[in-house]
Design a protein around this motif. Structure first.
Motif, short mmCIF file in Angstrom:
data_model
loop_
_atom_site.label_atom_id
_atom_site.label_comp_id
_atom_site.label_asym_id
_atom_site.label_seq_id
_atom_site.Cartn_x
_atom_site.Cartn_y
_atom_site.Cartn_z
N CYS A 271 0.91 -1.22 -0.10
CA CYS A 271 0.04 -0.08 0.04
C CYS A 271 0.82 1.34 -0.01
CB CYS A 271 -0.78 0.03 1.32
SG CYS A 271 -0.12 0.19 2.88
N GLU B 53 -1.60 5.67 2.80
CA GLU B 53 -2.45 4.66 3.34
C GLU B 53 -1.92 3.83 4.42
OE1 GLU B 53 -4.42 0.00 2.25
OE2 GLU B 53 -4.28 1.41 0.80
N TRP B 54 -0.80 3.76 4.39
CA TRP B 54 -0.12 3.07 5.73
C TRP B 54 -0.32 4.13 6.97
CZ3 TRP B 54 0.86 -1.34 7.57
CH2 TRP B 54 1.41 -1.25 8.81
N ARG C 296 -3.93 3.77 8.30
CA ARG C 296 -3.94 2.61 8.97
C ARG C 296 -3.48 2.56 10.01
NH1 ARG C 296 -5.00 -2.02 6.14
NH2 ARG C 296 -5.54 -1.98 4.04
N ILE D 44 -8.96 6.66 2.87
CA ILE D 44 -7.79 6.68 2.14
C ILE D 44 -7.66 7.92 1.50
CG2 ILE D 44 -6.05 5.30 1.06
CD1 ILE D 44 -7.47 2.79 1.88
N THR E 187 -6.86 7.44 -2.45
CA THR E 187 -7.93 6.62 -3.03
C THR E 187 -9.15 7.07 -2.22
OG1 THR E 187 -7.46 4.83 -1.78
CG2 THR E 187 -6.75 5.01 -3.89
N HIS F 152 -12.31 4.90 -0.97
CA HIS F 152 -11.84 3.82 -0.19
C HIS F 152 -11.80 4.33 1.22
CE1 HIS F 152 -10.15 1.51 -4.16
NE2 HIS F 152 -11.50 1.60 -4.20
N LEU G 257 -11.31 2.42 5.33
CA LEU G 257 -10.82 1.53 6.31
C LEU G 257 -11.59 1.22 7.43
CD1 LEU G 257 -6.91 2.52 6.32
CD2 LEU G 257 -7.85 0.70 5.03
N LYS H 276 -10.19 -2.79 4.03
CA LYS H 276 -10.55 -1.76 3.03
C LYS H 276 -11.81 -2.08 2.13
CE LYS H 276 -7.10 -0.74 0.29
NZ LYS H 276 -5.92 -0.64 -0.53
#
Length: 258
Positions: free
Chosen positions: A15, A19-20, A23, A50, A53, A56, A58, A76
């Motif tokens: 990813c 994104e990380w 997360r 995210i 994106t 999307h 989480l 996701k």
């Protein structure tokens, strides 16, 4: 046993760095509210959009308790409920999808959504007058909080339209007979708003239980205080988040520091 770091080293997950970061922040929020005892076993949920994106988001795997959530096992999903990680061992809470997809779709300014069933939050949600302007914490929300009437467990996708209409442009909402919801530009903002909204509710229940008349500040003072929160301080989470992550990283056990 040493608890896993709130912001663990980057895994091998394929990813983006953006994104990380989402997360790790979201997983830290799950650990934070676990430490604070603000859980309902497996049944409440927090989500993070995210940023690279934006269709999307989480959310926690259905069936895990808050202290089990990690950056790697977050699920996701897209706005339509399609799992983007088809190899995930877990699905998502259907009621969680109803609430979170509604807000993320309607509010592009929102990067994170938190919905909890806290004791004090649920107690205040059952009180006809809602959140009372009786403490400094509660005055943050003077004329700045939304309410949504109870319609049953949030399994009906048709409720999404009414939920987002009631939320409007607010950052916090009391779900009548149900619990609390906060949103933010990012996870830190939504998390800190939730922490203080629960504190305001808890203080209200304590004040009402004292059996003595309450003192209400004047409407002018209430509005002045709310504006101070808006203009005299950075937005929620800016000052607090790094300290909370350090607390998580230096704590042991699932229920707080010892």
């Amino acid at each position: 046993m040493i608890a896993a770091a709130a912001h663990p080293p980057r895994s091998t997950r394929n990813c983006s760095d953006v994104e990380w970061k989402a997360r790790t922040d979201l997983a830290a929020a799950y650990r934070l509210f676990d430490r604070l005892g603000m859980t309902d076993l497996i049944y409440t949920h927090m989500s993070a959009r995210i940023p690279d994106t934006p269709d999307h988001f989480l959310i926690n795997p259905y069936g895990l308790m808050f202290h089990e959530v990690t950056p790697d096992n977050l699920v996701k999903v897209d706005i339509d409920g399609t799992l983007i990680d088809p190899d995930s061992n877990h699905g998502i809470n259907p009621a969680g999808f109803t609430i979170h997809s509604a807000v993320h779709h309607a509010r592009p300014d929102v990067g994170a959504v938190i919905h909890l069933h806290t004791d004090a939050g649920m107690a205040v949600s059952a009180q006809a007058d809602g959140l009372l302007p009786i403490t400094q914490h509660s005055l943050r929300w003077h004329n700045r909080i939304a309410y949504h009437d109870y319609e049953g467990i949030a399994l009906d996708l048709a409720e999404r339209e009414r939920l987002v209409a009631d939320l409007g442009g607010h950052h916090s909402m009391i779900l009548r007979n149900h619990g609390l919801l906060t949103v933010g530009q990012d996870v830190p903002e939504a998390a800190i708003l939730m922490y203080y909204l629960e504190q305001a509710c808890r203080q209200q229940i304590m004040a009402l239980s004292g059996g003595r008349p309450l003192v209400y500040p004047s409407p002018e003072v209430c509005e002045h205080t709310a504006r101070q929160y808006e203009h005299a301080y950075p937005r929620a989470g800016v000052l607090e988040w790094d300290a909370l992550v350090r607390w998580l990283d230096n704590s042991v056990g699932p229920t707080g520091p010892r």
